[in-house]
Design a protein around this motif. Structure first.
Motif, short mmCIF file in Angstrom:
data_model
loop_
_atom_site.label_atom_id
_atom_site.label_comp_id
_atom_site.label_asym_id
_atom_site.label_seq_id
_atom_site.Cartn_x
_atom_site.Cartn_y
_atom_site.Cartn_z
N ILE A 183 0.83 -1.20 0.00
CA ILE A 183 0.00 0.00 0.00
C ILE A 183 0.87 1.25 0.00
O ILE A 183 0.60 2.22 -0.72
CB ILE A 183 -0.95 -0.01 1.21
CG1 ILE A 183 -2.00 -1.12 1.06
CG2 ILE A 183 -1.66 1.35 1.34
CD1 ILE A 183 -2.87 -1.32 2.28
N LEU A 184 1.94 1.24 0.79
CA LEU A 184 2.85 2.38 0.82
C LEU A 184 3.41 2.65 -0.58
O LEU A 184 3.51 3.80 -1.02
CB LEU A 184 3.98 2.14 1.82
CG LEU A 184 3.58 2.20 3.30
CD1 LEU A 184 4.71 1.68 4.18
CD2 LEU A 184 3.21 3.64 3.70
N ALA A 185 3.77 1.57 -1.28
CA ALA A 185 4.31 1.73 -2.64
C ALA A 185 3.25 2.30 -3.58
O ALA A 185 3.52 3.18 -4.39
CB ALA A 185 4.82 0.39 -3.16
N LYS A 186 2.01 1.79 -3.47
CA LYS A 186 0.94 2.27 -4.34
C LYS A 186 0.61 3.73 -4.08
O LYS A 186 0.13 4.44 -4.96
CB LYS A 186 -0.31 1.40 -4.15
CG LYS A 186 -0.19 0.00 -4.76
CD LYS A 186 -1.46 -0.78 -4.57
CE LYS A 186 -1.35 -2.19 -5.13
NZ LYS A 186 -1.17 -2.22 -6.59
N GLN A 187 0.86 4.18 -2.84
CA GLN A 187 0.60 5.58 -2.51
C GLN A 187 1.79 6.47 -2.85
O GLN A 187 1.78 7.67 -2.57
CB GLN A 187 0.27 5.70 -1.01
CG GLN A 187 -1.06 5.07 -0.64
CD GLN A 187 -1.37 5.20 0.83
OE1 GLN A 187 -0.48 5.26 1.67
NE2 GLN A 187 -2.66 5.23 1.17
N GLY A 188 2.85 5.88 -3.44
CA GLY A 188 4.01 6.65 -3.85
C GLY A 188 5.12 6.74 -2.82
O GLY A 188 6.17 7.33 -3.09
N ASN A 189 4.91 6.13 -1.67
CA ASN A 189 5.95 6.16 -0.63
C ASN A 189 6.86 4.95 -0.80
O ASN A 189 6.88 4.04 0.01
CB ASN A 189 5.28 6.17 0.75
CG ASN A 189 6.23 6.63 1.85
OD1 ASN A 189 7.44 6.68 1.66
ND2 ASN A 189 5.66 6.97 2.99
N TYR A 190 7.62 4.99 -1.91
CA TYR A 190 8.39 3.83 -2.31
C TYR A 190 9.49 3.48 -1.32
O TYR A 190 9.71 2.32 -0.98
CB TYR A 190 9.00 4.07 -3.70
CG TYR A 190 9.77 2.88 -4.23
CD1 TYR A 190 9.14 1.93 -5.02
CD2 TYR A 190 11.11 2.71 -3.92
CE1 TYR A 190 9.83 0.83 -5.49
CE2 TYR A 190 11.81 1.61 -4.39
CZ TYR A 190 11.17 0.68 -5.17
OH TYR A 190 11.85 -0.41 -5.62
N LYS A 191 10.20 4.49 -0.83
CA LYS A 191 11.33 4.23 0.07
C LYS A 191 10.86 3.56 1.36
O LYS A 191 11.49 2.62 1.84
CB LYS A 191 12.08 5.53 0.38
CG LYS A 191 12.88 6.06 -0.81
CD LYS A 191 13.64 7.32 -0.43
CE LYS A 191 14.45 7.83 -1.62
NZ LYS A 191 15.18 9.08 -1.30
N ALA A 192 9.76 4.05 1.93
CA ALA A 192 9.22 3.45 3.15
C ALA A 192 8.77 2.02 2.89
O ALA A 192 8.98 1.13 3.72
CB ALA A 192 8.05 4.27 3.68
N SER A 193 8.19 1.80 1.71
CA SER A 193 7.74 0.45 1.34
C SER A 193 8.92 -0.51 1.26
O SER A 193 8.90 -1.60 1.85
CB SER A 193 7.02 0.51 0.00
OG SER A 193 6.77 -0.79 -0.49
N ALA A 194 9.96 -0.11 0.53
CA ALA A 194 11.11 -0.99 0.35
C ALA A 194 11.84 -1.24 1.66
O ALA A 194 12.29 -2.35 1.95
CB ALA A 194 12.06 -0.38 -0.67
N GLU A 293 16.75 3.89 -7.73
CA GLU A 293 17.89 4.79 -7.52
C GLU A 293 18.33 5.45 -8.82
O GLU A 293 18.74 6.61 -8.85
CB GLU A 293 19.06 4.02 -6.89
CG GLU A 293 18.82 3.68 -5.42
CD GLU A 293 19.83 2.67 -4.91
OE1 GLU A 293 20.75 2.31 -5.66
OE2 GLU A 293 19.67 2.26 -3.74
N LYS A 294 18.22 4.72 -9.93
CA LYS A 294 18.62 5.26 -11.23
C LYS A 294 17.66 6.33 -11.74
O LYS A 294 18.04 7.21 -12.51
CB LYS A 294 18.69 4.13 -12.27
CG LYS A 294 19.84 3.17 -12.04
CD LYS A 294 19.81 2.06 -13.10
CE LYS A 294 20.96 1.08 -12.88
NZ LYS A 294 20.92 -0.02 -13.87
N THR A 295 16.41 6.22 -11.31
CA THR A 295 15.39 7.14 -11.83
C THR A 295 14.97 8.20 -10.83
O THR A 295 14.18 9.08 -11.17
CB THR A 295 14.15 6.35 -12.27
OG1 THR A 295 13.63 5.61 -11.16
CG2 THR A 295 14.49 5.39 -13.40
N ASP A 296 15.47 8.12 -9.59
CA ASP A 296 15.06 9.05 -8.54
C ASP A 296 16.02 10.23 -8.47
O ASP A 296 17.18 10.09 -8.03
CB ASP A 296 15.03 8.34 -7.17
CG ASP A 296 14.46 9.20 -6.08
OD1 ASP A 296 14.19 10.39 -6.35
OD2 ASP A 296 14.30 8.71 -4.94
#
Length: 301
Positions: A183-194, A293-296
């Motif tokens: 859910i965190l990833a779907k909400q755009g909070n990718y770093k917290a998700s990973a 990391e390559k795209t952020d």
């Protein structure tokens, strides 16, 4: 005669309490042969059958006991066996009757939620799960059931709220942590998700016992959540099969194969986790992190 019946009943109860169900069954049947309307013997014999999964045998006993002595216990026992025997509509009727005896009977509300979920009635499933929360705000099964209910219906903010509430009270549920990460990833909070997913796999459950932890997350009373797990895992297996077929075809036509992007890699990691394969999950998680990391543009050097 009354003394003989009482003696038979006492002996049957003693055998039942000692786990000697076969002998207790014989005693109850002897008693009922002498007094077919002894409702406590009907009730107890029904329980013995129900514990063994013999609900077809238990239902007429509970039904007769309820007709002779209408109370919350006889009504609920009958409803449970009807539900287990796949007579869902009848089970719902008796569960509602159970609540006329005891309005705040949590087990009846939970089973009603499960029954309505089986019938595909989302509105009433949610109503009865929320009823439990109103009666007991920190009820484990209801919080977990609502978290899964909202997740399956893409109601992610509500699901995340229930997951966070659940994990504060009852930490360690591997399945809900996976869903929290997604859910965190779907909400755009990718770093917290990973970060959450990586920590969970490395520290919380480890590689050797992950599958056991996943399946042990829910008990029998967590029916709504457990059925969600079955559906989610079924979908995960289907998606993984599609991806693996794509990989096989890529060996024949490598020029037509495009590797997954960061989000797809994270999705694959989650799918592998749901299927109890943390090694593969970590491989795709690491790949997802590198792709991100390559795209952020805001990444730390």
């Amino acid at each position: 005669m009354a003394q003989e019946i009482q003696t038979l009943f006492n002996e049957a109860v003693r055998l039942e309490q000692n786990g000697e169900w076969d002998r207790a069954e014989i005693q109850y049947k002897i008693l009922l042969g002498k007094d077919p309307n002894y409702h406590l013997a009907l009730q107890n014999l029904g329980v013995i059958y129900a514990k063994q999964g013999k609900h077809a045998e238990a239902i007429p006993l509970f039904s007769k006991a309820y007709k002779l002595h209408a109370n919350v216990k006889n009504c609920y026992n009958l409803a449970v066996s009807l539900y287990k025997h796949e007579e869902t509509e009848k089970a719902i009727s008796f569960l509602k009757q159970t609540l006329t005896f005891e309005k705040k009977f949590i087990s009846a509300h939970l089973l009603l939620a499960q029954a309505y979920q089986k019938l595909g009635n989302d509105e009433k499933t949610e109503v009865y799960l929320n009823n439990v929360i109103k009666i007991e705000p920190n009820h484990k099964s209801a919080l977990g059931g609502l978290a899964m209910f909202y997740y399956e219906r893409n109601r992610f903010p509500e699901s995340l709220k229930m997951i966070e509430r659940y994990l504060i009270l009852y930490p360690g549920n591997a399945q809900l942590k996976i869903i929290q990460s997604e859910i965190l990833a779907k909400q755009g909070n990718y770093k917290a998700s990973a970060t959450l997913l990586s920590t969970m796999v490395k520290e919380d459950v480890g590689f050797t016992n992950f599958n056991e932890s996943l399946h042990a997350a829910w008990l029998e009373e967590d029916g709504v959540a457990h059925e969600s797990l079955v559906r989610i895992q079924s979908k995960a297996k289907k998606k993984l099969k599609e991806f693996q077929t794509k990989l096989e075809l890529s060996k024949e036509n490598p020029e037509e194969f495009s590797p997954p992007d960061a989000q797809e890699a994270l999705d694959l990691s989650l799918l592998y986790l749901f299927n109890g394969n943390p090694e593969k999950a970590m491989q795709y998680l690491v790949f997802a992190q590198k792709m991100k990391e390559k795209t952020d543009p805001d990444r730390q050097s």
